[in-house]
Design an enzyme around this catalytic site. Structure first.
Site, PDB file in Angstrom:
ATOM      1  N   ASP B  77     127.043 101.777  80.898  1.00  0.00           N
ATOM      2  CA  ASP B  77     126.071 102.363  81.871  1.00  0.00           C
ATOM      3  C   ASP B  77     126.076 103.687  82.367  1.00  0.00           C
ATOM      4  OD1 ASP B  77     125.637  99.230  83.316  1.00  0.00           O
ATOM      5  OD2 ASP B  77     124.334 100.189  82.375  1.00  0.00           O
ATOM      6  N   ILE B  80     124.413 105.792  80.018  1.00  0.00           N
ATOM      7  CA  ILE B  80     122.820 105.652  79.616  1.00  0.00           C
ATOM      8  C   ILE B  80     122.037 106.008  80.812  1.00  0.00           C
ATOM      9  CG2 ILE B  80     121.135 103.542  79.040  1.00  0.00           C
ATOM     10  CD1 ILE B  80     123.587 102.008  78.214  1.00  0.00           C
ATOM     11  N   GLU B 116     121.144  98.798  85.390  1.00  0.00           N
ATOM     12  CA  GLU B 116     121.183  99.815  86.263  1.00  0.00           C
ATOM     13  C   GLU B 116     120.157 100.884  85.899  1.00  0.00           C
ATOM     14  OE1 GLU B 116     124.994 101.827  87.053  1.00  0.00           O
ATOM     15  OE2 GLU B 116     126.039  99.731  87.500  1.00  0.00           O
ATOM     16  N   ASP B 118     118.337 104.167  86.239  1.00  0.00           N
ATOM     17  CA  ASP B 118     118.401 105.284  87.147  1.00  0.00           C
ATOM     18  C   ASP B 118     117.527 106.015  87.677  1.00  0.00           C
ATOM     19  OD1 ASP B 118     120.521 105.511  84.310  1.00  0.00           O
ATOM     20  OD2 ASP B 118     121.601 105.356  86.309  1.00  0.00           O
ATOM     21  N   HIS B 162     102.020 104.840  76.482  1.00  0.00           N
ATOM     22  CA  HIS B 162     100.523 105.344  75.789  1.00  0.00           C
ATOM     23  C   HIS B 162     100.660 106.788  75.349  1.00  0.00           C
ATOM     24  CE1 HIS B 162      98.610 101.637  76.556  1.00  0.00           C
ATOM     25  NE2 HIS B 162      99.040 101.521  77.921  1.00  0.00           N
ATOM     26  N   CYS B 204     100.946 104.990  70.201  1.00  0.00           N
ATOM     27  CA  CYS B 204      99.795 105.245  69.246  1.00  0.00           C
ATOM     28  C   CYS B 204     100.074 106.551  68.900  1.00  0.00           C
ATOM     29  CB  CYS B 204      98.720 104.969  70.230  1.00  0.00           C
ATOM     30  SG  CYS B 204      98.176 103.482  70.669  1.00  0.00           S
ATOM     31  N   SER B 230      99.474 101.897  67.543  1.00  0.00           N
ATOM     32  CA  SER B 230     100.787 100.823  67.732  1.00  0.00           C
ATOM     33  C   SER B 230     100.050  99.647  68.301  1.00  0.00           C
ATOM     34  CB  SER B 230     101.788 101.381  68.373  1.00  0.00           C
ATOM     35  OG  SER B 230     102.662 102.315  67.337  1.00  0.00           O
ATOM     36  N   SER B 232     100.329  95.464  69.973  1.00  0.00           N
ATOM     37  CA  SER B 232     101.207  94.821  70.731  1.00  0.00           C
ATOM     38  C   SER B 232     101.553  93.484  69.913  1.00  0.00           C
ATOM     39  CB  SER B 232     100.684  94.365  71.803  1.00  0.00           C
ATOM     40  OG  SER B 232      99.428  94.050  72.073  1.00  0.00           O
TER      41      SER B 232
END
Lengths: 591, 386
Positions: B77, B80, B116, B118, B162, B204, B230, B232
């Protein structure tokens, strides 16, 4: 694939020379480490007695509306001195190192931070053991040696936002206030210069598993042993009220109270609404609430107890004890987890309780409501109603209101009325706001007459913000933090002022000085106020409109002035056109 | 005859052994060269979801599934940086609080119990994202919110939300353009903040975001080409929204088969989600990358490699020092402060306001008054005053 636990699972690959682990450590063959002891030292050296202790406790109280209130308290008491110059504390055992370093770096005397989801309904549920407002609340007393309190405050909020994974970095001068009479220190001390106090709330702050995870990691046993194994986020957040808090303050080390020790209390209050949401009958068990049972106490804890409130459900209950809490004497059934007998044959503890009859709740002596009245997006009025339901005693309450600068208060319209007569507060402290710098601060000491409603009203006007100051979803509205009402409420039962006796943790949070009254804090609802919102697509619309007008208007005018017209011959019939094509091919002049 | 036969057998065995040894050495050598040729010593991941509002549940689920894979494969973590623009798990519309599901019928909870975040909520802005990448953060920012990479770090950057041709929308109120992103990566290169960078985007027209990159050692993947959307994956009727995007759904399925010692390389990653499954055409860009994608392991970016030394030396530890007891100063008994001292509050003296010199306005007003006075009455009256 097993889920990865970042505690460091060594995964051996084919290549033996290199091991892939999570943490960058140098592994040393432990068998070859030798401690340099000589014989006489071995006799003389005994590890010093630990000067920190850890207690954990859970209180389960069935509420009158059919909900269950579960309150966890974890207390670590450590005899050390963070603020002592010269000697830095570097050996941590039960006290979390991240908080200890924060305390010594910023010279913090007291720190109280809470994260709450939901609103505590005083009229249905009674009073909580540890009150907290919706959202995040942080108040800190700094040590009197600090020279730049605001700088320390700003850095402290940033560090805490990293520790608790919350957006506490949004706390700045526009939502920080310096109360002048509320929020006196809950720990030891004699100097109360309010210049060293800072208070801020973030009513919009969301509480979710990412706040619970670092909170659980501060506990000595983590979430692996003791009462903390019950804290599964899927069950805890499926509730009507969830509040987790960290309270750090200096307390008396022993009964003589000549020196101080640091106390860290981590509290988690949760109200499950299995009955009122129609999911269950009026019975509960640990397994139903938390989907776990208890198997052992935390090995590092000196005491680990569960208190079940059986005042309203008398019956054949083992292990009874009584305690005075919140002005009332309650009977509890105590289960001591450090004793092996508690767990029985199956080595697990699951408590079950069924309601017997309907009881009327004792009305809480103090209760408050707040709402915004008015219409439109220009003006409004804030009403705060304080209810004193004691039949014959009047008592003073201290009301603290912190309103953001974009609600321009008309303080000349501030009225306090009880029983339709004006009630003049004996103390008013008002600090006006400065645009984009400081919020409004209003503190009043009001005497509430017995069995009455006191209403505090103030009118305001909404300001128009700059277009960059709006949040990405401004039509949701702007949250105003709760008002805080601190009161010394007369108590039915004599309170216990002897702070040295061993008392359960939930009854010893607020220090009691006299027997006839106890201190409590009530938070009102946060308000949601709509500010006049501009149309954010306006620049785009303006550009489109202007360009269209310019193109159509000016363009056609320009064409009219500069375009020349020529007469065009009418198009020839089909036969002539075909003949022309053949002629073109032959190279002969056209018809 | 028999002797000849025995000699022949021995010769064959010997040659076989030699061949075996050679192949083993070659395998080890390639493994070693592979290991040391990647040249990185630590791994970082920056995972960003840029969409707000409940109907964009799938973007949060996208990021959390990549987060889950990356954590499972070894990145801790502390390495990241997870940015979620809105809270879906504890949203009041969520029928199962504290969960975010990626498969319908609530099969897989990608939120988990140990997450976690951030940057969350309003903190996810273009400015904060670029500051995290370039490292230009205010000094009081905590460590968990910083990207503390060095020139031997492999960074995985995953963006979802998006987007359009050349931009990515942040929180419905601002955009980041592909030029800004390319410049940020160039700043990172010049400051030596990465060794190699893998950029994955699931929006997209995602391929437009990596068109403008010009810094070396960047490999980019996108879920759709310019001009394509793109799509879903599947809605869940109990939750009421679409749970994942197609590209990330198949990416998650692919990553679930990867374990920390896996030898899968980037060519396998390029094959994830062909047009038949994704409806859009995923694209990738490898011209800026120095190594051959076939030799780049998936775990070079999604996993975390730590070089660990095992030593057999002995270390001598000294006696722990006795903690000297604090001097018990015989002071008077301390006491708790009165929580609501009514008498003190009523008689509280008002705070000493700091004296400020008169404001410019006051000074101007007074000087105007004095000017008018002396103009009217003349200077000779001064001596009467002073």
């Amino acid at each position: 694939m097993s889920s990865f636990k970042p505690g460091g699972i060594a995964y051996s690959a084919q290549n033996c020379a290199v091991m892939r682990t999570a943490n960058p450590i140098t592994i040393v063959s432990l068998s070859l480490v030798n401690f340099d002891y000589s014989n006489e030292d071995r006799k003389a050296f005994t590890p010093p007695p630990p000067n920190d202790q850890f207690q954990e406790e859970m209180v389960i109280r069935p509420l009158y509306s059919g909900d269950i209130y579960a309150s966890f308290q974890f207390r670590t008491q450590w005899d050390t001195d963070f603020l002592h110059d010269g000697k830095k504390v570097s050996h941590y055992r039960l006290f979390p190192k991240s908080l200890g370093q924060v305390l010594s770096k910023f010279s913090v005397r007291e720190l109280h931070i809470s994260f709450t989801q939901g609103y505590w309904r005083t009229m249905q549920w009674g009073q909580p053991f540890i009150p907290s407002p919706p959202g995040a609340e942080l108040w800190v007393w700094f040590h009197h040696t600090v020279t730049d309190v605001d700088g320390n405050w700003k850095e402290l909020t940033n560090v805490l936002s990293g520790i608790f994974c919350a957006s506490l970095n949004f706390i700045d001068s526009t939502n920080t206030v310096e109360p002048s009479a509320s929020f006196k220190p809950l720990g030891l001390g004699n100097a109360t210069d309010h210049r060293f106090l800072r208070y801020a709330t973030l009513p919009r702050e969301i509480v979710c598993t990412e706040n619970l995870t670092p909170w659980k990691k501060l506990l000595p046993c983590g979430s692996k042993a003791g009462l903390a194994v019950l804290m599964k986020s899927e069950k805890l957040f499926h509730s009507s009220f969830h509040s987790q808090a960290v309270h750090i303050r200096p307390v008396c080390k022993d009964w003589q109270c000549t020196s101080t020790a640091w106390e860290l209390r981590q509290t988690l209050n949760v109200v499950f609404d299995l009955y009122t949401s129609g999911q269950g009958k009026k019975e509960w068990s640990l397994f139903k609430m938390f989907s776990r049972t208890l198997t052992e106490a935390c090995p590092l804890a000196s005491s680990s107890k569960i208190y079940v409130d059986v005042t309203d459900n008398p019956g054949v209950n083992p292990l009874i004890s009584t305690a005075v809490v919140l002005g009332d004497r309650r009977t509890y059934s105590v289960y001591d987890l450090t004793k092996k007998e508690t767990f029985g044959q199956l080595r697990s503890l699951n408590l079950l309780l069924r309601w017997k009859g309907e009881n009327d709740m004792l009305r809480p002596p103090l209760h408050a409501e707040r709402y915004v009245s008015g219409f439109g997006l220009q003006k409004g009025e804030i009403h705060t109603c304080l209810y004193n339901s004691h039949p014959y005693r009047a008592y003073p309450v201290l009301l603290l209101d912190s309103l953001p600068w974009y609600l321009r208060l008309y303080v000349h319209t501030l009225t306090v009325t009880s029983k339709t007569r004006e009630n003049k507060p004996s103390y008013i402290h008002y600090q006006p706001s400065k645009d984009r710098l400081r919020p409004h601060l209003l503190e009043m000491l009001v005497q509430l007459p017995p069995h009455s409603v006191t209403e505090v009203t103030v009118q305001f006007e909404r300001a128009l913000l700059k277009w960059t100051e709006y949040t990405p979803d401004p039509n949701h509205g702007f949250y105003i933090g709760s008002s805080v009402i601190s009161a010394l409420v007369p108590s039915i039962v004599a309170m216990d002022t002897n702070s040295t006796r061993d008392r359960p943790l939930f009854s010893s949070f607020f220090p009691t000085k006299e027997e006839s009254s106890y201190f409590m804090r009530v938070y009102t609802e946060p308000l949601l106020v709509n500010l006049p919102t501009p149309d954010f697509s306006m620049p785009y619309n303006v550009i489109c409109l202007t360009c269209t007008v310019v193109a159509v208007g000016y363009g056609s005018f320009y064409n009219l002035l500069t375009r020349t017209f020529q007469v065009d011959e009418p198009s020839a019939p089909l036969a002539k056109r075909l003949a022309n094509i053949i002629r073109r091919l032959r190279g002969v002049p056209l018809l | 005859m028999v002797l000849l036969f025995v000699c022949f057998c021995l010769f064959v065995c010997f040659s076989l052994l030699v061949l075996l040894e050679l192949s083993l050495m070659l395998a080890l050598l390639t493994k070693a060269t592979q290991f040391f040729s990647s040249g990185h010593t630590n791994n970082w991941a920056v995972l960003v979801c840029t969409s707000r509002f409940w109907f964009n549940y799938r973007h949060v689920a996208n990021v959390l599934s990549v987060y889950r894979s990356v954590k499972r494969l070894g990145i801790p973590d502390s390495h990241i940086v997870l940015m979620l623009a809105d809270d879906m798990a504890c949203n009041h519309r969520n029928p199962k609080p504290a969960t975010v599901f990626s498969h319908k019928n609530m099969e897989l909870n990608v939120y988990g119990d140990d997450v976690e975040v951030d940057y969350r909520g309003y903190e996810v802005t273009v400015e904060n994202f670029l500051r995290v990448l370039t490292g230009r953060l205010p000094p009081s920012t905590p460590r968990s919110k910083r990207l503390l990479s060095d020139d031997r770090s492999n960074i995985l950057i995953y963006l979802t939300g998006h987007g359009g041709n050349g931009f990515l929308k942040f929180q419905d109120s601002e955009e980041i353009s592909n030029v800004e992103l390319a410049d940020a990566f160039e700043q990172m290169w010049q400051k030596r903040r990465y060794n190699e960078l893998l950029f994955i985007i699931d929006t997209c027209q995602g391929a437009s975001m990596y068109e403008r990159f010009y810094s070396p050692n960047i490999m980019a993947l996108a879920s759709s080409q310019v001009g394509e959307d793109s799509l879903s994956h599947q809605p869940d009727l109990a939750i009421g929204v679409h749970l994942m995007d197609r590209y990330t759904f198949y990416l998650l399925e692919f990553l679930e088969d990867i374990h920390p010692a896996s030898q899968a390389n980037m060519n396998d990653l390029f094959k994830v989600c062909p047009k038949s499954q994704c409806v859009s055409t995923p694209g990738h860009r490898t011209d800026l990358f120095l190594r051959d994608p076939g030799s780049v392991l998936i775990t070079d970016f999604f996993g975390s490699v730590r070089k660990v030394e095992i030593t057999r030396e002995a270390i001598n530890l000294t006696n722990p020092t006795e903690l000297s007891l604090r001097n018990e100063l015989k002071s008077e008994a301390l006491f708790y402060v009165d929580q609501l001292p009514v008498a003190d509050i009523i008689h509280q003296k008002p705070k000493q306001k700091d004296w400020h010199p008169p404001d410019g306005f006051i000074l101007g007003l007074w000087s105007l008054i004095l000017l008018v006075f002396f103009k009217t009455y003349g200077i000779k009256h001064l001596k009467h005053i002073f």
